[in-house]
Design a protein around this motif. Structure first.
Motif, PDB file in Angstrom:
ATOM      1  N   VAL A   1       0.832  -1.209   0.000  1.00  0.00           N
ATOM      2  CA  VAL A   1       0.000   0.000   0.000  1.00  0.00           C
ATOM      3  C   VAL A   1       0.868   1.262   0.000  1.00  0.00           C
ATOM      4  N   THR A   2       1.978   1.200   0.687  1.00  0.00           N
ATOM      5  CA  THR A   2       2.818   2.382   0.890  1.00  0.00           C
ATOM      6  C   THR A   2       4.268   2.080   0.522  1.00  0.00           C
ATOM      7  N   PRO A   3       4.590   2.075  -0.795  1.00  0.00           N
ATOM      8  CA  PRO A   3       6.002   1.848  -1.147  1.00  0.00           C
ATOM      9  C   PRO A   3       6.878   2.874  -0.433  1.00  0.00           C
ATOM     10  N   GLY A   4       7.946   2.407   0.142  1.00  0.00           N
ATOM     11  CA  GLY A   4       8.798   3.277   0.950  1.00  0.00           C
ATOM     12  C   GLY A   4       8.642   3.006   2.431  1.00  0.00           C
ATOM     13  N   SER A   5       7.546   2.289   2.799  1.00  0.00           N
ATOM     14  CA  SER A   5       7.313   1.984   4.218  1.00  0.00           C
ATOM     15  C   SER A   5       7.950   0.681   4.632  1.00  0.00           C
ATOM     16  N   LEU A   6       8.373  -0.124   3.627  1.00  0.00           N
ATOM     17  CA  LEU A   6       8.929  -1.462   3.869  1.00  0.00           C
ATOM     18  C   LEU A   6       7.887  -2.406   4.471  1.00  0.00           C
ATOM     19  N   GLN A   7       6.620  -2.085   4.276  1.00  0.00           N
ATOM     20  CA  GLN A   7       5.544  -2.955   4.764  1.00  0.00           C
ATOM     21  C   GLN A   7       4.608  -3.357   3.636  1.00  0.00           C
TER      22      GLN A   7
END
Lengths: 768, 768
Positions: free
Chosen positions: B673-679
């Motif tokens: 859902v949030t590229p850059g969050s590592l999740q």
């Protein structure tokens, strides 16, 4: 006091050895039919930075503006970077720049008849200066003093804008010479972060597919710019980039671009340094960096180069003749111009980028014109580097030719297929036979043979089968047959010198093919049908496109057997008949003829047409008939009527130096009637004294004793102090140095040069 | 006997490890709105050799043929070498080849409604085969079996012509996709002495100025050819070269070229090996030589490459789902495709040629689409070489950008300025934060900052001044504001990881700018005027070009705060309100809405539009609101209604892999859902078992116990055998290897993943 004086001198131009530099007048040929340009160019320079007075031509009237500038025009439209010197067809005029001062910046050139209707400007010839490598003019409407100079691959503009007014430039990528609708295929502009401007233009003109790139640096920072597209009817424009709705884009591409470049009010003149490249923008940028300095430095370097190049000869002659001859030498040193980049890359006939292996690629080969006297002149005054590079460029052009043949009429590496023949062949053969080396002679001979045997070109299939080009298969067949036969002879000459006897024999046989186009009944060279019959009706004075002849008629073309004038004269009925026919040609009453429908027919003396090349050797042919005094008389007549040291001083297109080279040789008293023979036919000098400063330090001096008005005949000739009884000298005799002394007199010496053994080369009688 | 058997085996294709190769169906998406192509392509290959069923579109109806092939069409027009996979706008279709048998060779494609009216041919789907790297069809009219394969920079055609009939090819340089009038700026053909054919085409299409070069070698010698120009209204045609009046020229250039190539009667199938280059013909020739072998060899090598690439996952799922998922993986491995030559040279955004320093330049960046799931998928299954090369290509693209910024929508190195945002930024940040290296991180961050601060682009000047993009200055301002804010957050993340705290603080502040476009009164993201007021009238269901939004409306765009969904939900009135609003979106009665005027609006579930990207993360947002069971229900609903293993099996354009990457992630049970969050937010798996074969030999296994129709809810989750109570997993957890085990059940587990600490990343609550 002394120190101050020294400093002042150091600021002025470097001290120069006296030379012809100051005698050159680049305006000669810019009026009339000369098609030369007055702008700034270095010897053989890639950049010809010159004013264009009107590029708005449509189809037929483009011819008058083949070099962009026409002396009679009242306005200057701008300054563009590429021009042919004296071409009979045209193209170029790339990247037109025009300064504009004040707040309103028109982006259209306007109407020359309506002052201030556009960015063009009125000017006065009194405000013009033209020197080799330098041109200046005051643009009356803009109030701008404009100066131009050029290096080998750069042009530098310098514009002094009026105080208190904003300085702008217009860069109009829509402007071009011979700018038929649809010519501009594509163009682009790109402003770099450091203020450098690069761009490209792809055109469909004389070269059917040509790309040229530029890089520009300005001496003052840009304060604003607009890259405007004036193209209409674009079906699909794609998506908009940064600067949506604005013309202040970092880049723009399209088919009709014009740029406005703003500099604000300037306290110093604006310098605009422009480099070109046929390869790519990186090539243009590298070319820009390869020549150091600003306007003054480039101008001084080019002045030095011209001084050296023009120093090939020291002339003593009446001022008008000295001016004409130095200008002729100047015009002969413009092409074949540098076409390769500083890093050796160049664009070839295949439109691909190649690298020249240790030399500089040259192009602008107007070979149908220049094989006659222009290349022999270069072989004399620029023998080693220039001529060797020319031959290497020809060989590489063939290597990268889609057809596998040598250039015909090429510029910027691109073939135009203009005119006839394979006249790169005599250029190479003449250079090789004169001992010029530095190229692969085997590759050269291969290229020559390939060009002479390529069936799809110019009826060569039939020519090889029939011994002539049949007019029902190929237009201008008579001209082609005789020119091919001469070219073939030069292949044979070079092959024999190389010990390639098989090739020599094959082409010696072809060298006689002119006979197949000679009609003994009428006494003219004519075109045959494939059936063998001559084509009828036959009118020896008619000049028409698609006729038996190329830009001429039977009168001019019947003399084109430079390899064997003796045999030609025999077929004409002997020397006397030949002399009578030559006289008939010069004395023909042409008052009822109208050749205004044909381009390039100018400078008529009877049926002799000095303004076009087929006639160029004809006045010297009296030598071959044992009547040199008639040659002398005709040369007096031609020089007096066909050349003047004025803008309208050339009677025809200079043709990339051929008209000029004719005058230069003739002025010195001899002319290369038969390139490849290593001989020059002797005419009569028009100088009091000329010293050819030969490359190895030797000097060859021409002296004309008794030169005075009315003393138009040669009484006697001496070479190195010994009487010379033949009507030719050899290339070796010139290159060895020494003195050729003429004694001029009022009456002809009808005995000199009459003996059969005294006459210039003919293959029939050659004993080698 | 034994020996013979061994030899037979050696002749067959190499033995392959079992993989998803056979499960891929390239026809998925070739009908409906998918815009995929069925032809032959290697992983990330420069060449996409695929049938075009109709390139004769005009303006509006080009959309349906964005990939050249449309499953419903009755005829094939030819096989061209470049295609986008699933683009919503188009271009390409370069160098169309079509076999023709017999004596009559039409040079026009003809009318699809009139059989045998041109070179096009009818075909039957029953005769088609499509596999990764291989396509075959029987052309009914020509009686030719046509096969295609492709390597990285080459495509190989193989045509079996009917016995006793002459074999010909038509090469039509006039054919192109989105072929608006005037698109073909220039083209050329050149036949080399050795039978190689080279050429080029310059087009003004989606990329406003694009050059592409080709080189072709044939397995049989040419017995004849014609290079025909069908261009009309050419004002000036220049002089004619060799072959006057014939089309059997060695070269031809023009704006409308078609070539007929003759091979006589052939006893073997004809192989046609084609290489492309964006650089020059020399590049195309070198690319041709860089991949050895003929059809079978190239096909086998590409099959091997696909087997390896698809081997990134071993799936156990119902056959239709396995087919969809392997095809999704296949589609996600087509772009960003190789755009640089074998020698490292490439054409950059400045249209100049550059050299990639030790890597292969890639292009086809559909970044507004692909930053979401396509690039995160590549970072998982092709982390090192591919993703590192992508980042290096982005950095070099910025280096050579006339505007000094990262690509927006680029192909073959050329920028199109399509869609919005600077989404190269999250691609780079996500890769860097995932530990992918091999690029200059400082240069990358510089490029990201430069792209986020370039005032002339997309209202960034005002965005920086006001904190939002004002709609009275820049269209689609609401979408831009929220997307910029997310991109800014990814810059901050990467800067902080690099210790560049100044940059991090600057962009952390900007990451909150979405708030400036959120209207608490209506509960929607809206566009403000420069004055600060929201623009009126406001209709949350309207979809129009130039509206507040990009290809969408307030319903889709009001969810785009991936960096801080928690804060967004607070502004919406809390989790319950957010869940209600999400439900309202999915359950919206759209029966009275008509979005047929807008391209790319397909796959509607209420106001959720799965066929376009702004909705792609929305179903997972229930996780962020503490209601993962709602995510699970919505995913069940979406997968069932939006994907099918059939030609019309994609509900919208695949968008260079984004639609496919969504399915692939979703099939495995989690989504970025949030590229850059590592999740990755956890959804629900659609596979029984999936093993991700990670590059370092580790394996990450997803197991779904109890997977059965109707068991659509996750009862419990375990990671490496321990209960997982949060609704996300981390990238590190996947890369470490291990097992993620789901227990599927009929009824929702409404307690799982509800705790605030159990929810996926939001910057408001992040503790790092």
């Amino acid at each position: 006091m002394k120190l101050r004086l020294a400093a002042a001198l150091a600021l002025s131009a470097p001290t120069l050895i006296a030379s012809g530099y100051d005698k050159v007048d680049p305006f000669i040929g810019t009026g009339g039919e000369g098609h030369t340009f007055p702008g700034a160019v270095a010897p053989f320079g890639m950049v010809q930075l010159s004013p264009d007075t009107d590029t708005g031509c449509q189809i037929r009237d483009c011819y008058s503006h083949a070099a962009g500038y026409r002396y009679d025009d009242p306005t200057i439209q701008g300054f563009s970077h590429t021009h042919f010197s004296g071409a009979g067809h045209s193209d170029l005029g790339d990247f037109l720049v025009m300064p504009v001062s004040g707040d309103a910046v028109p982006l259209e050139p306007g109407d020359p008849k309506v002052p201030e209707s556009g960015y063009r400007s009125r000017f006065n010839h009194a405000d013009e200066v033209a020197q080799p490598g330098y041109y200046a003019v005051t643009l009356a409407d803009a109030g701008v003093r404009a100066e131009m100079t050029a290096g080998t691959r750069v042009g530098v503009h310098r514009y002094a804008f009026p105080a208190g007014k904003a300085a702008h430039l217009v860069l109009d990528l829509r402007s071009s010479l011979y700018n038929y609708p649809g010519k501009i295929l594509w163009s682009s502009l790109r402003l770099h972060a450091d203020g450098t401007l690069t761009g490209t233009r792809q055109t469909r003109g004389w070269a059917p597919d040509r790309q040229l790139f530029f890089a520009i640096r300005f001496s003052a920072p840009l304060t604003g710019h607009a890259f405007v597209s004036t193209e209409k009817d674009v079906t699909y424009k794609g998506f908009q980039g940064p600067g949506r709705g604005s013309d202040a884009l970092a880049e723009r591409a399209g088919r009709a671009l014009v740029a406005r470049l703003d500099f604000g009010q300037l306290s110093q003149p604006l310098e605009v340094k422009v480099a070109l490249s046929s390869v790519d923008e990186a090539g243009a940028l590298a070319n820009l960096d390869s020549e150091a300095g600003g306007f003054d430095q480039i101008r001084a370097a080019t002045r030095q180069a011209w001084t050296q190049a023009l120093g090939a000869v020291d002339l003593q002659a009446p001022a008008p003749m000295a001016k004409s001859l130095y200008t002729a030498l100047y015009h002969s040193l413009l092409a074949p111009s540098v076409a390769g980049d500083a890093d050796g890359r160049f664009r070839g006939p295949d439109n691909q980028v190649h690298r020249a292996d240790g030399y500089t690629f040259r192009s602008t080969f107007s070979l149908w014109d220049t094989f006659r006297a222009e290349h022999p002149l270069l072989a004399l005054v620029q023998p080693q580097q220039t001529t060797s590079e020319i031959v290497r460029s020809l060989i590489d052009s063939r290597r990268y030719s889609p057809d596998g043949i040598l250039p015909v009429w090429q510029f910027q590496g691109r073939e135009t297929w203009t005119m006839i023949g394979y006249h790169a062949v005599p250029v190479i053969a003449d250079a090789y036979l004169k001992g010029i080396r530095g190229f692969d002679a085997d590759a050269a001979l291969d290229a020559m043979v390939a060009s002479a045997t390529y069936a799809p070109y110019g009826g060569l299939g039939e020519y090889q089968r029939l011994g002539y080009v049949p007019i029902d298969r190929e237009p201008e067949a008579a001209s082609k047959t005789v020119e091919y036969a001469y070219d073939d002879w030069t292949i044979a000459r070079m092959a024999r010198a190389m010990g390639r006897i098989d090739v020599a024999k094959q082409f010696e046989a072809r060298a006689g093919n002119w006979r197949n186009s000679f009609d003994p009944k009428t006494g003219f060279v004519r075109a045959r049908l494939a059936s063998g019959a001559f084509r009828t009706p036959f009118n020896p004075t008619a000049i028409n496109y698609g006729s038996d002849y190329t830009e001429g008629n039977a009168w001019q073309y019947s003399w084109f057997v430079p390899q064997d004038q003796e045999a030609l004269f025999r077929t004409m009925g002997g020397d006397k008949a030949a002399v009578a026919k030559l006289d008939a040609m010069f004395d023909y009453d042409n008052s009822k003829l109208d050749y205004s429908h044909a381009e390039d027919i100018a400078g008529l003396i009877g049926q002799y047409i000095h303004g076009n090349e087929p006639s160029h050797h004809v006045a010297y042919l009296y030598d071959h008939a044992g009547a040199p005094w008639r040659t002398q008389a005709r040369l007096t007549q031609i020089v007096a009527s066909q050349y003047k040291p004025t803008p309208d001083g050339l009677s025809g297109n200079d043709d990339l130096g051929q008209m000029s080279a004719w005058l230069f040789f003739t002025g010195l008293g001899f002319y290369p009637v038969t390139p490849g023979s290593l001989q020059y036919a002797i005419g009569r000098p028009f100088v009091e004294r000329a010293v050819l400063n030969l490359p190895d330090g030797k000097r060859f001096t021409v002296v004309a004793d008794g030169m005075a008005p009315g003393n138009d005949y040669v009484g006697q000739v001496a070479l190195k102090g010994r009487p010379l009884t033949r009507s030719y000298i050899t290339h070796d005799e010139i290159m060895a140095g020494g003195e050729l002394r003429f004694v001029m007199q009022k009456l002809p010496n009808k005995r000199w040069g009459t003996a059969r053994s005294a006459r210039p080369y003919s293959m029939s009688s050659a004993r080698e």
